[in-house]
Design a protein around this motif. Structure first.
Motif, mmCIF file in Angstrom:
data_model
loop_
_atom_site.group_PDB
_atom_site.id
_atom_site.type_symbol
_atom_site.label_atom_id
_atom_site.label_comp_id
_atom_site.label_asym_id
_atom_site.label_seq_id
_atom_site.Cartn_x
_atom_site.Cartn_y
_atom_site.Cartn_z
ATOM 1 N N GLU A 22 1.003 -1.456 -0.408
ATOM 2 C CA GLU A 22 0.109 0.177 -0.381
ATOM 3 C C GLU A 22 1.202 1.781 -0.017
ATOM 4 O O GLU A 22 1.795 0.950 1.107
ATOM 5 C CB GLU A 22 -0.602 0.034 1.294
ATOM 6 N N LEU A 23 0.988 1.840 -1.383
ATOM 7 C CA LEU A 23 1.939 3.373 -0.899
ATOM 8 C C LEU A 23 0.434 4.346 -1.689
ATOM 9 O O LEU A 23 0.377 4.387 -2.525
ATOM 10 C CB LEU A 23 2.905 2.741 -2.036
ATOM 11 N N SER A 24 0.336 5.350 -0.891
ATOM 12 C CA SER A 24 -0.230 6.487 -1.859
ATOM 13 C C SER A 24 0.926 8.023 -1.834
ATOM 14 O O SER A 24 1.977 8.257 -1.354
ATOM 15 C CB SER A 24 -1.356 6.825 -1.363
ATOM 16 N N VAL A 25 1.110 8.107 -3.599
ATOM 17 C CA VAL A 25 2.407 9.574 -3.315
ATOM 18 C C VAL A 25 1.626 10.483 -4.121
ATOM 19 O O VAL A 25 1.037 10.894 -4.807
ATOM 20 C CB VAL A 25 3.644 9.095 -4.691
ATOM 21 N N ARG A 26 1.720 11.865 -3.851
ATOM 22 C CA ARG A 26 1.742 13.566 -4.140
ATOM 23 C C ARG A 26 1.967 13.653 -5.604
ATOM 24 O O ARG A 26 3.019 12.959 -5.509
ATOM 25 C CB ARG A 26 1.487 14.021 -3.378
ATOM 26 N N SER A 27 1.518 14.610 -6.323
ATOM 27 C CA SER A 27 1.825 14.598 -7.380
ATOM 28 C C SER A 27 2.833 16.249 -6.975
ATOM 29 O O SER A 27 3.090 17.434 -6.025
ATOM 30 C CB SER A 27 0.525 15.260 -7.835
ATOM 31 N N GLY A 28 4.387 15.374 -7.765
ATOM 32 C CA GLY A 28 5.669 16.552 -7.687
ATOM 33 C C GLY A 28 5.728 15.883 -6.211
ATOM 34 O O GLY A 28 7.472 16.352 -6.204
ATOM 35 N N GLU A 29 5.883 14.913 -5.422
ATOM 36 C CA GLU A 29 6.686 14.282 -4.222
ATOM 37 C C GLU A 29 7.912 13.604 -4.738
ATOM 38 O O GLU A 29 7.638 13.166 -6.076
ATOM 39 C CB GLU A 29 5.593 13.010 -3.604
ATOM 40 N N PHE A 30 9.479 13.793 -4.322
ATOM 41 C CA PHE A 30 10.561 12.743 -3.992
ATOM 42 C C PHE A 30 10.399 11.957 -2.779
ATOM 43 O O PHE A 30 10.024 12.308 -1.943
ATOM 44 C CB PHE A 30 11.625 13.382 -4.039
ATOM 45 N N VAL A 31 10.203 10.343 -3.333
ATOM 46 C CA VAL A 31 9.640 9.395 -2.596
ATOM 47 C C VAL A 31 10.954 8.455 -2.674
ATOM 48 O O VAL A 31 10.805 8.086 -4.048
ATOM 49 C CB VAL A 31 8.923 8.647 -2.744
ATOM 50 N N ARG A 180 17.570 16.384 -7.370
ATOM 51 C CA ARG A 180 16.611 16.771 -6.739
ATOM 52 C C ARG A 180 16.641 17.952 -7.064
ATOM 53 O O ARG A 180 15.248 18.793 -6.898
ATOM 54 C CB ARG A 180 17.143 16.794 -4.643
ATOM 55 N N GLY A 181 17.556 18.828 -7.527
ATOM 56 C CA GLY A 181 17.242 20.521 -7.931
ATOM 57 C C GLY A 181 16.597 20.359 -9.050
ATOM 58 O O GLY A 181 15.959 21.186 -9.080
ATOM 59 N N LEU A 191 10.371 8.514 -7.481
ATOM 60 C CA LEU A 191 10.306 7.495 -6.999
ATOM 61 C C LEU A 191 11.884 7.125 -7.242
ATOM 62 O O LEU A 191 12.181 6.951 -7.734
ATOM 63 C CB LEU A 191 9.487 6.484 -6.949
ATOM 64 N N PHE A 192 12.308 6.881 -5.768
ATOM 65 C CA PHE A 192 14.303 6.368 -5.932
ATOM 66 C C PHE A 192 14.373 5.270 -4.792
ATOM 67 O O PHE A 192 13.492 5.391 -4.108
ATOM 68 C CB PHE A 192 14.881 7.065 -6.512
ATOM 69 N N VAL A 193 14.859 4.274 -5.734
ATOM 70 C CA VAL A 193 14.793 3.392 -5.053
ATOM 71 C C VAL A 193 16.406 3.376 -3.958
ATOM 72 O O VAL A 193 17.329 3.103 -5.428
ATOM 73 C CB VAL A 193 15.116 1.778 -5.451
ATOM 74 N N THR A 194 16.862 2.924 -2.732
ATOM 75 C CA THR A 194 18.068 3.091 -1.938
ATOM 76 C C THR A 194 18.075 2.233 -1.089
ATOM 77 O O THR A 194 16.808 1.973 -0.301
ATOM 78 C CB THR A 194 18.414 4.393 -2.290
ATOM 79 N N HIS A 195 19.151 1.822 -0.549
ATOM 80 C CA HIS A 195 19.917 1.376 0.450
ATOM 81 C C HIS A 195 20.693 2.046 1.173
ATOM 82 O O HIS A 195 20.524 1.565 2.447
ATOM 83 C CB HIS A 195 20.175 -0.238 0.340
ATOM 84 N N ASP A 196 20.677 3.115 0.650
ATOM 85 C CA ASP A 196 21.532 3.944 1.526
ATOM 86 C C ASP A 196 20.798 4.799 2.133
ATOM 87 O O ASP A 196 20.017 5.812 2.182
ATOM 88 C CB ASP A 196 22.102 5.025 0.496
ATOM 89 N N GLN A 197 20.750 4.923 3.756
ATOM 90 C CA GLN A 197 19.602 5.573 4.767
ATOM 91 C C GLN A 197 19.927 7.398 4.329
ATOM 92 O O GLN A 197 18.876 7.664 4.744
ATOM 93 C CB GLN A 197 19.208 5.173 5.726
ATOM 94 N N ASP A 198 21.130 7.775 4.064
ATOM 95 C CA ASP A 198 21.639 9.050 4.584
ATOM 96 C C ASP A 198 20.736 9.732 3.641
ATOM 97 O O ASP A 198 20.554 11.059 3.447
ATOM 98 C CB ASP A 198 23.205 9.557 4.281
ATOM 99 N N GLU A 199 21.229 8.552 2.240
ATOM 100 C CA GLU A 199 20.730 9.445 0.838
ATOM 101 C C GLU A 199 19.108 9.234 0.793
ATOM 102 O O GLU A 199 18.580 10.879 0.449
ATOM 103 C CB GLU A 199 21.112 8.390 -0.356
ATOM 104 N N ALA A 200 18.296 8.349 1.234
ATOM 105 C CA ALA A 200 17.108 8.660 1.398
ATOM 106 C C ALA A 200 16.146 9.376 2.484
ATOM 107 O O ALA A 200 15.871 10.520 2.206
ATOM 108 C CB ALA A 200 16.431 7.492 2.149
ATOM 109 N N LEU A 201 17.337 10.025 3.420
ATOM 110 C CA LEU A 201 16.696 11.190 4.547
ATOM 111 C C LEU A 201 17.310 12.242 4.574
ATOM 112 O O LEU A 201 16.355 13.015 4.866
ATOM 113 C CB LEU A 201 18.030 10.182 5.762
ATOM 114 N N GLU A 202 17.946 13.207 3.201
ATOM 115 C CA GLU A 202 18.606 13.848 2.959
ATOM 116 C C GLU A 202 17.285 13.801 1.327
ATOM 117 O O GLU A 202 17.378 15.284 1.649
ATOM 118 C CB GLU A 202 20.103 13.582 2.372
ATOM 119 N N LEU A 203 17.738 13.579 0.817
ATOM 120 C CA LEU A 203 16.783 13.825 -0.196
ATOM 121 C C LEU A 203 15.206 13.907 -0.603
ATOM 122 O O LEU A 203 14.710 14.462 -0.942
ATOM 123 C CB LEU A 203 17.221 12.960 -2.333
#
Length: 339
Positions: A22-31, A180-181, A191-203
């Motif tokens: 279950e996942l919902s992504v809003r328009s213009g979001e970076f998830v 991101r810019g 939407l981007f896949v990563t296993h790097d939590q720093d990358e996910a939390l920053e972007l």
């Protein structure tokens, strides 16, 4: 463009790669889709792109059911982990490929394709490199070419599978901030896949943490760190130390640390997760000793020996600790769950 995924399932033999996502992504979001290997991240991304066919469930993009929509008609740009560039084609040929293979009624003219390719080379900061081949580019440049190729079809949604996995740390950081810019300028849903939590939390605007083929929590980086949904999320994020404790009278009691509030947690054996910023080491005789000190991008971090545990902590302002020095450790916060 909005994305809504409901009860999505996909099995490979006896393994459930997606188990009711279950996942919902809003328009213009970076998830960001974040999780350990085998959690279902890439399978979910491929299902959104139409490259993988779910066994059950629904995918809605801007309210339209994608079940019968082929990949080429979904208006999705996909950046693969290994770039998937055609080695026998020039950079310009790679970027314009998606436009050249369109049905002839919707295919732009050669001049229009060439103009679009030049625009994209400028956009991804590779002007003048259209005549080179992928093998003549650095890893970071190839990544930008792959992104330009995905953007050439003017996608409504951009999907990226481990886009920075093959790059060194310096190039990774530069490219992810640039990406991101770019996302913000173009107004994409990404939407981007990563296993790097720093990358996910920053972007990311929000991070969807996946485990065993499910999204167990999707929230802002701040909320994930402050209010993890369960012990699994708490232990996965933020380099947290895991300590056993006992909850009595609304407090979590440790063997060698001061107690902390544990409101809403049932009394009895429990487990607490403490990140380095949750522990403040102060000078003075106490129950702990400084085992090591190091400087990283976030400031000074101490390793302190408390009883039989080695914990990461931050030093009190103005204190310059020495290895072996006695200290006191104060617990500023903790995330506590029933054992």
């Amino acid at each position: 463009m909005t994305i809504v995924v409901s009860e999505l399932r996909r099995r490979f033999g006896g393994v459930a790669a997606l188990d009711g996502v279950e996942l919902s992504v809003r328009s213009g979001e970076f998830v960001a889709l974040l999780g350990a290997s085998g959690s279902g991240k890439t399978t979910l991304l491929r299902a959104l792109a139409g490259l993988e066919f779910p066994d059950a469930g629904r995918i809605l993009i801007d309210g339209r059911d994608m079940a019968s929509v082929p990949a080429r008609a979904r208006g999705i740009g996909f950046v693969f982990q290994n770039y998937a560039l055609f080695r026998h084609m020039t950079v310009a040929g790679n970027i314009g490929f998606g436009l050249r293979i369109r049905p002839w009624r919707s295919r732009p003219s050669r001049a229009e394709i060439a103009r679009r390719v030049e625009e994209l080379l400028e956009l991804v900061r590779l002007p003048g490199l259209g005549g080179r081949y992928p093998d003549q580019l650095s890893g970071g440049q190839r990544q930008r070419v792959a992104l330009a190729r995905a953007l050439a079809i003017e996608p409504r949604v951009l999907l990226l599978d481990e886009p920075f996995g093959a790059l060194d740390a310096t190039v990774r950081r530069e490219l992810r901030l640039w990406l991101r810019g770019l996302h913000d300028r173009l107004g994409l849903t990404s939407l981007f896949v990563t296993h790097d939590q720093d990358e996910a939390l920053e972007l990311a605007d929000r991070v969807a943490v996946m485990r065993d083929g499910r999204v167990v929590q999707c929230d802002t980086p701040e909320a994930l760190l402050a209010r993890p949904a369960d012990a699994g999320v708490a232990g996965f994020l933020g380099d947290a130390a895991r300590l056993g404790c006992e909850v009595r009278g609304g407090m979590a009691w440790f063997a060698a640390l001061p107690p902390v509030p544990a409101e809403g947690v049932a009394e009895g054996q429990a487990v607490a997760f403490l990140r380095p910023v949750d522990l403040l080491a102060e000078p003075g005789e106490g129950e702990a000793r400084v085992a090591a000190s190091r400087q990283d991008g976030r400031g000074v971090r101490l390793t302190v020996a408390v009883g039989e545990s080695l914990l990461e902590a931050v030093p009190a302002p103005g204190w310059q600790p020495r290895r072996g020095e006695a200290c006191r450790v104060r617990v500023l916060a903790a995330r506590v769950f029933p054992a």
